[in-house]
Write an enzyme that holds these catalytic residues in place. Structure first.
Site, PDB file in Angstrom:
ATOM      1  N   CYS B 286       0.830  -1.215   0.000  1.00 48.90           N
ATOM      2  CA  CYS B 286       0.000   0.000   0.000  1.00 48.90           C
ATOM      3  C   CYS B 286       0.857   1.254   0.000  1.00 48.90           C
ATOM      4  O   CYS B 286       0.818   2.034  -0.931  1.00 48.90           O
ATOM      5  CB  CYS B 286      -0.873   0.063   1.242  1.00 48.90           C
ATOM      6  SG  CYS B 286      -1.970  -1.296   1.386  1.00 48.90           S
ATOM      7  N   GLU B 288       4.233   1.422   1.903  1.00 45.53           N
ATOM      8  CA  GLU B 288       5.399   1.214   2.741  1.00 45.53           C
ATOM      9  C   GLU B 288       6.702   1.379   1.977  1.00 45.53           C
ATOM     10  O   GLU B 288       7.015   0.587   1.091  1.00 45.53           O
ATOM     11  CB  GLU B 288       5.341  -0.182   3.367  1.00 45.53           C
ATOM     12  CG  GLU B 288       4.045  -0.486   4.091  1.00 45.53           C
ATOM     13  CD  GLU B 288       3.045  -1.263   3.242  1.00 45.53           C
ATOM     14  OE1 GLU B 288       2.263  -0.619   2.512  1.00 45.53           O
ATOM     15  OE2 GLU B 288       3.049  -2.489   3.291  1.00 45.53           O
TER      16      GLU B 288
END
Ligand code: SF4
Lengths: 263, 690
Positions: B286, B288
């Site tokens: 997502c 990171e």
């Protein structure tokens, strides 16, 4: 910095406005207007007096008295966005020129801290009033609604001579970027001839390069109910996209102006 | 409270390997390296057993991959033979040739590089069934092959575009089985193959290239959710790249996500990355960030619901009648907000330590039971250290569990502070009762069950034997419980007072500073914990889609959120609580400390297509992103609302108070318009207003 203490009356501050002037803007809506346009989408702006309007079944107080300093606190919050987008402060209304000192000092306060300024207005005031604000104004978005004085009077409550005269003077002053805006209202000014006449007039104003055609919309309609007023344009539909495109061509054929639909 | 379920049932995934190494030397090259290292091992070395076994495993798995590719080569050759259409026949023959050459050897053309990439990408997911296997900086490692072919004249730009488009389609082919809870937490079966374009190289120069643009085009062409396309943004990003990205956003596909180099690079350095490595970061899953080919990041290591510890504060360490937290004073006896806040922090710290233990236990299990030699041979320094990623072979090791509900807790704690302690308008006892009874808005089955459980456990604790008949009785009692009209009125008053307290997301410096501190209750304690691979914990602030299922397990909260409704999304304000437009919300969110949440933050904004219409719309949209990033926001993504959303807004206006419709010269809050005007706008939504 006395100008920061000037008081005035507003009815709304709208941040992240992106269709009025250059870039991302904060619009301060000043209360009070000299005209009474039938299609007005901000009917709560017209009276200078503080009013109560029903919004979703709840009474809402429209209008509050504030100082320039208070308004600027909000205006300053979006400085990073102005810097990246070329946006800034826009005064709207109503007719801001009904509160000349307040309007002037708001613009002054913005310019003093490097925030670009714009004004939406129909130039319905003595030229001296307009002249006093021009030193602080980057963009003048001036409404010209009709070239015919009688029709203008019939639909807005006032004739247009003073405004057209002011348009010439503002253009001649060369002190601000003058942009002409035309609210395109079916049954009032949406024929090719009417738009053509406005375009020809605007084209002759020295320094004017742009004209915006703003299609009529009905989003203000609920507010008439909220104010207990009748909306006189109930049966009028917004102009079709094709019609707007046609009017844009009319402008282009009759002037050298850069024409856009919408702000 | 939290769930580490993500890594419980399958491989960790969440890695970007050195694709460029396979493209350059092929698996034959890697096998040779492994053999060389194996030769250097001595029987007498202390780690001979594990090291040699690991290197042999690498060799076996890479040989298997080569054989796998050759089976494709054979099949393609057979198909080519039977094919009548000369164009397709030639294509198949080429595919056969490519598959017999790569990924065994280094790629000699762009087409071969594409083929090789795809084998790596697909096989990584087959090896462990982990998700978020992220292609990373595709525009960078593929570029030399593209450029060489272009210069040689063996490929055109449109040929290359077609190959990229094909990869985009293939990325949507893959799927995996999940357990039921993870399937909800990762709604939509996404595999989170994050592919990022643009940004800086290790020397700090912008390296946006032709492929960066072509990747955006590919997403527009295939119009599918994978890959999760991301854009790196910094002062030196070409405006043309951002405008192209914005035009993709405008389509409503929800891609790309935008990332801020200026926050992420220093943030990664604060976690021990070198400046050069930090500059080359890409995004996993997502949001990171990490350095490809050097990191085992355990991003997404758990979902941690920041609202639940507050429930436990109200019950002094109990939950449904069971003692699960730490003993804190009954809330009714607390005399200052500091005391209350300290109790929250005490519960937070305790549950965070439990979370760490859960993650670390699973970590050990992966190392012991399921080391992954194939994945490990493409991440430094596994081969040299003779250790798999799972055993700590990577240069950088992290564990990054993500917290969510920051906005709810900021609003909730601020409401408690204001109403109970500062203004003394509500007593703690009243608030506790209001929460328990869901502000008088009715109890659903979950609430009834939880309350019954609490009562029964209480009875048992007193030594009462509880039979199934007693359980039914308790449940019936709760169901027939009548809340008096006076109570209902008071609850409504309390809700109204809560509504009046300023909320996070409205550019209010006091509340925003408060929210920043609340976020620290999660991000600060975490960074002092270590994982078994020798790395540290680092917090993320994003929920994927777990804010819905975990919200469904959370009772009413003092921010006025009703029981079992969703918790706020990422670092975004609670739905419908930000009422001053996108710049105000962005300013508020930027006031959180994004740098300390080095595992990523997620900020979602909803726009009506009118906000992005025309060229000017795109310009202003890009300016909005850049301005948020100027203020040190880390990530931004956008939902351009669809017809369906607007219909939902009509039905549930309370969730959409912030949704603005913009027309030339006029903006209106959608929910304040009458039904007929709303219908008008819904009809026009798909046309994309001028
Ligand atoms: S000039 Fe503008 S504000 Fe005044 S009545 Fe006309 S439309 Fe309304």
């Amino acid at each position: 910095m006395e100008y920061l203490e000037t008081k005035g009356r507003i009815f709304d501050i709208q941040r992240y406005s992106i269709h009025d002037g250059t870039g991302i803007r904060t619009i301060v809506f000043l209360k009070g207007c000299v005209l009474r346009c039938r299609w007005c989408c901000n009917p709560e702006s017209q009276e200078y007096a503080i009013q109560t309007m029903m919004v979703q079944g709840k009474p809402k107080i429209i209008g509050r008295d504030v100082t320039v300093r208070e308004v600027m606190e909000t205006v300053e919050k979006d400085r990073p966005y102005y810097r990246r987008s070329g946006g800034g402060l826009t005064l709207s209304g109503g007719e801001s020129l009904c509160q000349p000192l307040f309007a002037r000092d708001l613009l002054h306060a913005a310019k003093a801290i490097g925030i670009p300024t714009a004004l939406e207005s129909m130039a319905c005031a003595k030229y001296e009033v307009i002249e006093s604000i021009l030193p602080y104004l980057d963009q003048y978005l001036m409404d010209i609604k009709h070239m015919n004085p009688q029709k203008h009077k019939e639909f807005t409550g006032r004739s247009n001579e003073l405004m057209l005269e002011n348009a010439r003077k503002v253009a001649a002053s060369g002190m601000t970027e003058l942009i002409i805006r035309v609210p395109v209202i079916p049954t009032f000014n949406d024929t090719p001839e009417e738009i053509r006449d406005i375009a020809r007039f605007a084209d002759k104003l020295p320094g004017v390069r742009r004209i915006h055609l703003l299609p009529y919309h009905r989003l203000g309609q609920d507010k008439y109910d909220g104010l207990g007023r009748e909306y006189l344009m109930k049966d009028i539909l917004p102009p079709a996209n094709e019609h707007m495109d046609m009017l844009k061509r009319v402008v282009q054929e009759n002037s050298k102006l850069i024409c856009q639909i919408g702000g | 409270m939290f769930t580490p379920g993500n890594y419980f049932y399958n491989g960790v995934g969440h890695v970007t390997v050195k694709y460029e190494k396979v493209l350059e030397i092929g698996y034959r090259g890697i096998i040779n390296e492994a053999k060389e290292l194996l030769n250097q091992c001595n029987f007498g070395d202390g780690d001979y057993a594990t090291r040699s076994r690991f290197l042999q495993a690498v060799i076996i798995s890479c040989e298997a991959v080569i054989r796998y590719a050759n089976r494709y080569a054979l099949l393609a050759a057979q198909m080519a033979q039977k094919e009548k259409d000369p164009v397709r026949k030639a294509e198949l023959a080429q595919i056969a040739k490519n598959c017999s050459r790569v990924p065994e050897n280094g790629a000699a053309s762009f087409w071969e590089a594409c083929q090789s990439f795809w084998f790596v990408q697909q096989l990584l997911q087959i090896e462990s069934s982990g998700h978020s296997i992220s292609p990373g900086r595709f525009d960078q490692y593929m570029y030399p092959y593209y450029k060489a072919d272009l210069d040689k004249g063996v490929i055109t730009r449109s040929d290359a575009q077609e190959l990229i488009d094909c990869i985009w389609v293939k990325l949507n082919d893959l799927n995996k089985c999940r357990d039921a809870a993870s399937a909800e937490g990762f709604a939509g079966y996404s595999l989170f193959q994050n592919l990022i374009v643009g940004g800086q190289n290790k020397e700090g120069l912008d390296v946006t290239n032709d492929l960066s643009f072509m990747c955006i085009s590919a997403s527009a062409h295939v119009f599918l959710p994978q890959p999760s396309l991301s854009i790196r943004v910094w002062n030196g990003s070409p405006q043309s790249l951002l405008l192209k990205a914005a035009a993709l956003t405008r389509t409503g596909i929800g891609l790309p996500a935008y990332y801020n180099d200026e926050v992420i690079i220093p943030s990664l350095m604060s976690r021990g990355l070198t400046l050069q490595d930090a500059r080359e970061y890409n995004i996993i899953g997502c949001v990171e960030p990490q350095k490809a080919g050097k990191t085992e990041g355990w991003h997404d290591a758990a979902f941690y619901n920041m609202c639940r510890p507050l429930e436990v504060v109200f019950e002094s360490g109990y939950d449904k009648g069971e003692f699960i937290g730490v003993a804190t004073k009954p809330v009714e006896e607390m005399t200052s907000f500091e005391e209350f806040y300290d109790a929250y922090k005490a519960q937070m710290n305790y549950f965070i330590s439990l979370l760490v233990n859960a993650d670390n236990s699973i970590d050990v299990a992966h190392a012991t039971l399921c080391p992954l030699p194939f994945e490990s041979c493409m991440v430094d320094d596994c081969m040299k250290r003779g250790k798999s990623l799972q055993e700590g072979g990577a240069v950088y090791n992290f564990t990054g569990p993500q917290g969510f509900g920051v906005a709810n807790m900021a609003d909730a704690l601020y409401a408690v502070k204001t109403l109970v302690f500062d203004e003394k308008k509500v007593t703690m006892a009243e608030l506790k009762r209001a929460l328990k009874l869901n502000f008088g808005k009715g109890l659903d089955d979950v609430s009834v069950g939880d309350m019954a459980m609490g009562i029964i456990r209480g009875m048992q604790a007193q030594g009462v034997a509880v039979g199934s008949g007693d359980v039914a009785k308790v449940v019936a009692q709760i169901r027939s419980m009548d809340i008096s009209d006076a109570d209902k009125k008071r609850f409504a008053e309390i809700l109204e007072m809560i509504d009046q307290v300023p909320k996070f997301g409205n550019d209010d410096e006091v509340v925003d500073a408060f929210a920043r501190d609340v976020a620290y209750t999660y991000t600060k304690p975490l960074q002092y914990y270590k994982n078994p691979r020798g790395g540290m914990f680092q917090a993320g602030l994003y929920p994927v889609s777990a804010n819905v299922p975990l919200g469904a397990q959370t009772g009413a909260t003092p921010d006025g959120r009703l029981a079992h409704t969703p918790v706020a999304d990422g670092v975004s304000p609670s739905a419908g609580k930000d009422v001053h437009g996108p710049t105000a919300a962005a300013n508020s969110v930027a006031r959180l400390d994004h740098g300390i949440a080095s595992n990523g933050t997620l900020f979602n904004q909803k726009f009506h297509p009118t906000a992005l219409s025309g060229e000017k719309g795109l310009d202003n949209f890009v300016a909005l992103i850049r301005s948020y990033f100027d203020q040190k926001g880390s990530h931004m993504q956008f939902n351009v609302v669809s017809r369906e959303t607007l219909l939902d807004a009509q039905a549930h206006p309370e969730n959409y108070k912030h949704l603005v419709v913009r027309v030339a010269g006029y903006s209106a809050l959608f929910t304040t318009l009458s039904k007929s005007l709303q219908d008008d706008i819904i009809r026009r939504t798909e046309q994309g207003w001028k």
